[in-house]
Motif scaffolding. Structure first.
Motif, PDB file in Angstrom:
ATOM      1  N   GLU A 187       2.079  12.716   4.318  1.00 47.58           N
ATOM      2  CA  GLU A 187       0.805  13.308   4.742  1.00 47.58           C
ATOM      3  C   GLU A 187      -0.357  12.345   4.476  1.00 47.58           C
ATOM      4  N   HIS A 188      -0.323  11.684   3.339  1.00 44.54           N
ATOM      5  CA  HIS A 188      -1.381  10.722   3.033  1.00 44.54           C
ATOM      6  C   HIS A 188      -1.394   9.598   4.068  1.00 44.54           C
ATOM      7  N   ILE A 189      -0.237   9.040   4.361  1.00 47.56           N
ATOM      8  CA  ILE A 189      -0.160   7.960   5.347  1.00 47.56           C
ATOM      9  C   ILE A 189      -0.598   8.458   6.719  1.00 47.56           C
ATOM     10  N   ARG A 190      -0.169   9.637   7.095  1.00 49.33           N
ATOM     11  CA  ARG A 190      -0.556  10.188   8.402  1.00 49.33           C
ATOM     12  C   ARG A 190      -2.061  10.398   8.516  1.00 49.33           C
ATOM     13  N   ARG A 191      -2.654  10.912   7.463  1.00 50.05           N
ATOM     14  CA  ARG A 191      -4.085  11.244   7.516  1.00 50.05           C
ATOM     15  C   ARG A 191      -5.004  10.036   7.380  1.00 50.05           C
ATOM     16  N   PHE A 192      -4.606   9.049   6.577  1.00 41.85           N
ATOM     17  CA  PHE A 192      -5.537   7.985   6.236  1.00 41.85           C
ATOM     18  C   PHE A 192      -5.222   6.621   6.842  1.00 41.85           C
ATOM     19  N   MET A 247       0.831  -1.210   0.000  1.00 41.52           N
ATOM     20  CA  MET A 247       0.000   0.000   0.000  1.00 41.52           C
ATOM     21  C   MET A 247       0.861   1.252   0.000  1.00 41.52           C
ATOM     22  N   ALA A 248       1.904   1.264   0.823  1.00 37.68           N
ATOM     23  CA  ALA A 248       2.796   2.429   0.876  1.00 37.68           C
ATOM     24  C   ALA A 248       3.464   2.649  -0.479  1.00 37.68           C
ATOM     25  N   ASN A 249       3.885   1.567  -1.121  1.00 37.30           N
ATOM     26  CA  ASN A 249       4.516   1.702  -2.443  1.00 37.30           C
ATOM     27  C   ASN A 249       3.535   2.230  -3.485  1.00 37.30           C
ATOM     28  N   ARG A 250       2.276   1.818  -3.410  1.00 37.33           N
ATOM     29  CA  ARG A 250       1.284   2.332  -4.362  1.00 37.33           C
ATOM     30  C   ARG A 250       1.034   3.818  -4.152  1.00 37.33           C
ATOM     31  N   ILE A 251       1.013   4.234  -2.886  1.00 38.49           N
ATOM     32  CA  ILE A 251       0.890   5.666  -2.583  1.00 38.49           C
ATOM     33  C   ILE A 251       2.098   6.405  -3.163  1.00 38.49           C
ATOM     34  N   ASP A 307       3.952   5.498  -5.677  1.00 42.70           N
ATOM     35  CA  ASP A 307       3.870   5.531  -7.138  1.00 42.70           C
ATOM     36  C   ASP A 307       3.084   6.740  -7.617  1.00 42.70           C
ATOM     37  N   PHE A 308       2.011   7.056  -6.911  1.00 42.64           N
ATOM     38  CA  PHE A 308       1.188   8.198  -7.289  1.00 42.64           C
ATOM     39  C   PHE A 308       1.960   9.504  -7.112  1.00 42.64           C
ATOM     40  N   PHE A 309       2.545   9.701  -5.935  1.00 42.64           N
ATOM     41  CA  PHE A 309       3.193  10.972  -5.625  1.00 42.64           C
ATOM     42  C   PHE A 309       4.532  11.151  -6.318  1.00 42.64           C
ATOM     43  N   GLU A 310       5.210  10.072  -6.644  1.00 39.62           N
ATOM     44  CA  GLU A 310       6.547  10.181  -7.226  1.00 39.62           C
ATOM     45  C   GLU A 310       6.548  10.896  -8.573  1.00 39.62           C
ATOM     46  N   SER A 311       5.417  10.911  -9.253  1.00 44.33           N
ATOM     47  CA  SER A 311       5.359  11.563 -10.569  1.00 44.33           C
ATOM     48  C   SER A 311       5.259  13.089 -10.468  1.00 44.33           C
ATOM     49  N   MET A 312       5.110  13.617  -9.259  1.00 46.27           N
ATOM     50  CA  MET A 312       5.027  15.070  -9.087  1.00 46.27           C
ATOM     51  C   MET A 312       6.369  15.707  -9.436  1.00 46.27           C
ATOM     52  N   PRO A 313       6.350  16.880 -10.044  1.00 42.12           N
ATOM     53  CA  PRO A 313       7.605  17.516 -10.447  1.00 42.12           C
ATOM     54  C   PRO A 313       8.463  17.996  -9.270  1.00 42.12           C
ATOM     55  N   ASP A 314       7.849  18.378  -8.168  1.00 39.54           N
ATOM     56  CA  ASP A 314       8.591  18.865  -7.001  1.00 39.54           C
ATOM     57  C   ASP A 314       8.846  17.691  -6.059  1.00 39.54           C
ATOM     58  N   HIS A 315      10.106  17.270  -5.984  1.00 38.11           N
ATOM     59  CA  HIS A 315      10.469  16.081  -5.214  1.00 38.11           C
ATOM     60  C   HIS A 315      10.088  16.218  -3.740  1.00 38.11           C
ATOM     61  N   GLU A 316      10.399  17.342  -3.122  1.00 37.68           N
ATOM     62  CA  GLU A 316      10.094  17.534  -1.700  1.00 37.68           C
ATOM     63  C   GLU A 316       8.592  17.542  -1.450  1.00 37.68           C
ATOM     64  N   ILE A 354       8.271  -8.281  -0.503  1.00 38.67           N
ATOM     65  CA  ILE A 354       8.220  -6.981  -1.164  1.00 38.67           C
ATOM     66  C   ILE A 354       8.959  -5.977  -0.286  1.00 38.67           C
ATOM     67  N   ALA A 355       9.660  -5.056  -0.892  1.00 41.05           N
ATOM     68  CA  ALA A 355      10.421  -4.052  -0.141  1.00 41.05           C
ATOM     69  C   ALA A 355       9.863  -2.663  -0.419  1.00 41.05           C
ATOM     70  N   LEU A 356      10.026  -1.775   0.542  1.00 37.94           N
ATOM     71  CA  LEU A 356       9.659  -0.382   0.310  1.00 37.94           C
ATOM     72  C   LEU A 356      10.510   0.188  -0.811  1.00 37.94           C
ATOM     73  N   SER A 357       9.881   0.956  -1.673  1.00 40.05           N
ATOM     74  CA  SER A 357      10.655   1.624  -2.723  1.00 40.05           C
ATOM     75  C   SER A 357      11.574   2.651  -2.061  1.00 40.05           C
ATOM     76  N   ASP A 358      12.638   2.995  -2.738  1.00 43.37           N
ATOM     77  CA  ASP A 358      13.566   4.001  -2.209  1.00 43.37           C
ATOM     78  C   ASP A 358      12.858   5.324  -1.960  1.00 43.37           C
ATOM     79  N   PHE A 359      11.931   5.675  -2.842  1.00 46.41           N
ATOM     80  CA  PHE A 359      11.183   6.924  -2.712  1.00 46.41           C
ATOM     81  C   PHE A 359      10.328   6.927  -1.446  1.00 46.41           C
ATOM     82  N   VAL A 360       9.599   5.838  -1.218  1.00 49.07           N
ATOM     83  CA  VAL A 360       8.737   5.746  -0.033  1.00 49.07           C
ATOM     84  C   VAL A 360       9.595   5.708   1.227  1.00 49.07           C
ATOM     85  N   ARG A 361      10.678   4.977   1.182  1.00 50.57           N
ATOM     86  CA  ARG A 361      11.589   4.926   2.334  1.00 50.57           C
ATOM     87  C   ARG A 361      12.096   6.342   2.665  1.00 50.57           C
TER      88      ARG A 361
END
Length: 85
Positions: free
Chosen positions: A32-37, A9-13, A15-24, A59-66
């Motif tokens: 924020e998504h994990i905290r709220r939901f 689930m964390a990796n799917r979240i 995947d969605f956010f990683e495509s945003m142009p602003d990395h931070e 399955i391992a956490l993606s580097d981005f999610v980590r």
């Protein structure tokens, strides 16, 4: 708590956010998504998995999610509540 499912689930979240142009902003979005939901016990289990055995599951956490979780750990850590009155 099924840790493989939490990681997936964390990796799917992520995947969605990683495509945003602003990395931070994207990292903050994951946290924020994990905290709220996610309920506190889910967040505790995810953080414990990261600390104790991040690669022990199929399955391992993606580097981005980590990166998002490590960078926003304080916000993701549930506040302990006292049950004594």
């Amino acid at each position: 708590m099924d840790n493989r499912n939490l990681i997936d689930m964390a990796n799917r979240i992520g995947d969605f956010f990683e495509s945003m142009p602003d990395h931070e902003e994207a990292l903050t979005g994951v946290a924020e998504h994990i905290r709220r939901f996610w309920e506190p016990r889910m967040r505790r289990a995810l953080l414990a998995t990261l600390d104790e055995a991040p690669d022990a599951y199929d399955i391992a956490l993606s580097d981005f999610v980590r990166e998002a979780i490590v960078g926003h750990r304080a916000q993701l850590t549930p506040v302990e509540t006292s049950t004594t009155a």
